[in-house]
Write a protein that holds these residues in place. Structure first.
Motif, PDB file in Angstrom:
ATOM      1  N   UNK A 108      -5.313   6.851  10.239  1.00  0.00           N
ATOM      2  CA  UNK A 108      -4.084   6.122  10.550  1.00  0.00           C
ATOM      3  C   UNK A 108      -3.264   6.325   9.441  1.00  0.00           C
ATOM      4  N   UNK A 109      -3.803   5.985   8.121  1.00  0.00           N
ATOM      5  CA  UNK A 109      -2.740   6.156   7.111  1.00  0.00           C
ATOM      6  C   UNK A 109      -2.145   7.585   6.929  1.00  0.00           C
ATOM      7  N   UNK A 110      -2.957   8.569   7.014  1.00  0.00           N
ATOM      8  CA  UNK A 110      -2.856   9.994   6.901  1.00  0.00           C
ATOM      9  C   UNK A 110      -1.640  10.392   7.952  1.00  0.00           C
ATOM     10  N   UNK A 111      -1.728   9.922   9.394  1.00  0.00           N
ATOM     11  CA  UNK A 111      -0.994  10.058  10.400  1.00  0.00           C
ATOM     12  C   UNK A 111       0.660   9.515   9.914  1.00  0.00           C
ATOM     13  N   UNK A 112       0.542   8.210   9.466  1.00  0.00           N
ATOM     14  CA  UNK A 112       1.734   7.564   9.177  1.00  0.00           C
ATOM     15  C   UNK A 112       2.520   8.248   7.915  1.00  0.00           C
ATOM     16  N   UNK A 113       1.647   8.621   6.933  1.00  0.00           N
ATOM     17  CA  UNK A 113       2.058   9.319   5.858  1.00  0.00           C
ATOM     18  C   UNK A 113       2.880  10.686   6.115  1.00  0.00           C
ATOM     19  N   UNK A 114       2.210  11.326   7.092  1.00  0.00           N
ATOM     20  CA  UNK A 114       2.688  12.807   7.506  1.00  0.00           C
ATOM     21  C   UNK A 114       3.977  12.488   8.279  1.00  0.00           C
ATOM     22  N   UNK A 115       4.065  11.360   9.240  1.00  0.00           N
ATOM     23  CA  UNK A 115       5.190  11.134  10.035  1.00  0.00           C
ATOM     24  C   UNK A 115       6.201  10.757   8.987  1.00  0.00           C
ATOM     25  N   UNK A 116       6.017   9.998   7.918  1.00  0.00           N
ATOM     26  CA  UNK A 116       7.249   9.544   6.967  1.00  0.00           C
ATOM     27  C   UNK A 116       7.460  10.882   5.922  1.00  0.00           C
ATOM     28  N   UNK A 117       6.681  11.777   5.933  1.00  0.00           N
ATOM     29  CA  UNK A 117       6.845  12.920   5.048  1.00  0.00           C
ATOM     30  C   UNK A 117       7.748  14.003   5.826  1.00  0.00           C
ATOM     31  N   UNK A 118       7.726  13.878   7.219  1.00  0.00           N
ATOM     32  CA  UNK A 118       8.549  14.857   8.089  1.00  0.00           C
ATOM     33  C   UNK A 118       9.852  14.029   8.324  1.00  0.00           C
ATOM     34  N   UNK A 119      10.013  13.050   7.607  1.00  0.00           N
ATOM     35  CA  UNK A 119      11.515  12.580   7.753  1.00  0.00           C
ATOM     36  C   UNK A 119      11.534  11.179   8.707  1.00  0.00           C
ATOM     37  N   UNK A 120      10.591  10.893   9.342  1.00  0.00           N
ATOM     38  CA  UNK A 120      10.765   9.636  10.552  1.00  0.00           C
ATOM     39  C   UNK A 120      10.494   8.409   9.411  1.00  0.00           C
ATOM     40  N   UNK A 121      11.086   7.455  10.109  1.00  0.00           N
ATOM     41  CA  UNK A 121      10.975   6.101   9.350  1.00  0.00           C
ATOM     42  C   UNK A 121       9.839   5.459   9.643  1.00  0.00           C
ATOM     43  N   UNK A 122       9.229   5.277   8.587  1.00  0.00           N
ATOM     44  CA  UNK A 122       7.783   4.511   8.582  1.00  0.00           C
ATOM     45  C   UNK A 122       7.599   3.565   7.395  1.00  0.00           C
ATOM     46  N   UNK A 123       8.166   2.268   7.498  1.00  0.00           N
ATOM     47  CA  UNK A 123       7.790   1.340   6.437  1.00  0.00           C
ATOM     48  C   UNK A 123       6.639   1.002   5.726  1.00  0.00           C
ATOM     49  N   UNK A 124       6.292   1.394   4.570  1.00  0.00           N
ATOM     50  CA  UNK A 124       4.689   1.079   4.077  1.00  0.00           C
ATOM     51  C   UNK A 124       3.631   1.667   4.997  1.00  0.00           C
ATOM     52  N   UNK A 125       3.638   2.903   4.936  1.00  0.00           N
ATOM     53  CA  UNK A 125       2.572   3.370   5.519  1.00  0.00           C
ATOM     54  C   UNK A 125       1.178   2.695   5.578  1.00  0.00           C
ATOM     55  N   UNK A 126       0.821   2.268   3.958  1.00  0.00           N
ATOM     56  CA  UNK A 126      -0.431   1.769   3.778  1.00  0.00           C
ATOM     57  C   UNK A 126      -0.481   0.386   4.311  1.00  0.00           C
ATOM     58  N   UNK A 127       0.379  -0.443   4.416  1.00  0.00           N
ATOM     59  CA  UNK A 127       0.168  -1.502   5.109  1.00  0.00           C
ATOM     60  C   UNK A 127       0.083  -1.392   6.579  1.00  0.00           C
ATOM     61  N   UNK A 128       0.867  -0.807   7.084  1.00  0.00           N
ATOM     62  CA  UNK A 128       0.989  -0.682   8.602  1.00  0.00           C
ATOM     63  C   UNK A 128      -0.427   0.290   8.715  1.00  0.00           C
ATOM     64  N   UNK A 129      -1.188   0.988   8.165  1.00  0.00           N
ATOM     65  CA  UNK A 129      -2.396   1.507   8.535  1.00  0.00           C
ATOM     66  C   UNK A 129      -3.530   0.404   8.409  1.00  0.00           C
ATOM     67  N   UNK A 130      -3.470  -0.339   7.422  1.00  0.00           N
ATOM     68  CA  UNK A 130      -4.438  -1.567   7.503  1.00  0.00           C
ATOM     69  C   UNK A 130      -4.301  -2.499   8.545  1.00  0.00           C
ATOM     70  N   UNK A 131      -2.942  -2.793   8.861  1.00  0.00           N
ATOM     71  CA  UNK A 131      -2.803  -3.721  10.139  1.00  0.00           C
ATOM     72  C   UNK A 131      -3.232  -3.000  11.245  1.00  0.00           C
ATOM     73  N   UNK A 132      -2.970  -2.034  11.516  1.00  0.00           N
ATOM     74  CA  UNK A 132      -3.481  -1.199  12.877  1.00  0.00           C
ATOM     75  C   UNK A 132      -4.714  -1.028  12.879  1.00  0.00           C
ATOM     76  N   UNK A 133      -5.659  -0.751  11.803  1.00  0.00           N
ATOM     77  CA  UNK A 133      -6.855  -0.509  11.691  1.00  0.00           C
ATOM     78  C   UNK A 133      -7.522  -1.777  11.945  1.00  0.00           C
TER      79      UNK A 133
END
Length: 193
Positions: A108-133
């Protein structure tokens, strides 16, 4: 706008779905496996299989380039921390939570980080990944409440959260070590968190 920002993000979400499906599909089988194969067999082989799965996840997601000295040192520290925690856990299912939800959190963290790297808005991927998992773990426990042979256990939810925190923290530490090594040797890598 397409759902996924890149093919890599799409693949990471597919792998996340595969791992979550594997976790959920074993909910009814876990107790039967332990009864049929014996607790020692299941705990040893599932633990080894889980370690292999975590290793493969780290290698495929974390080590895309040749690691430097700082990255190797962090990786050894992370491995030592996981080993100490896994060895001290007496109940095999606790070990499985660290493995299962650690892998889910990394994907999940890698997917969110990739999304952010591609210019999409993803606030704090690490916290979102922890919350989602962690949410995946809460759903896991909720499903167990509905299965007569399983038990809802709030402590398992805490292990799922711990697994997500440990995995994402390890991933961030490896990424920072890679950036530090790259800045010492060459140009810095782009923002990834």
């Amino acid at each position: 706008m397409p759902l996924f920002s890149s093919d890599r993000e799409r693949r990471l979400w597919i792998w996340t779905a595969v791992v979550v499906a594997a976790i959920y599909s074993t909910l009814g089988l876990a107790r039967s496996l332990v009864e049929h194969l014996g607790n020692d067999f299941v705990s040893v082989w599932l633990f080894l299989l889980g370690c292999l799965l975590v290793l493969l996840t780290v290698v495929t997601q974390g080590l895309k380039v040749r690691p430097g000295g700082a990255e190797i040192a962090v990786a050894l520290g992370v491995a030592a921390a996981y080993l100490l925690i896994l060895v001290r856990m007496s109940v095999p299912t606790e070990r499985s939570h660290l493995v299962e939800y650690g892998v889910v959190a990394v994907f999940i963290h890698e997917a969110l980080t990739e999304r952010k790297r591609q210019g999409r808005r993803v606030p704090v991927p690490a916290l979102l990944a922890i919350a989602a998992a962690s949410l995946v773990g809460v759903i896991d426990e909720g499903i167990q409440k509905l299965i007569p042979s399983r038990v809802f256990d709030p402590v398992d939810i805490l292990f799922n959260v711990l697994a997500a925190v440990m995995a994402v923290t390890a991933s961030l530490a490896l990424r920072r070590a890679r950036r530090w090594g790259a800045s010492v040797v060459g140009p810095a890598m782009g923002p990834e968190e």
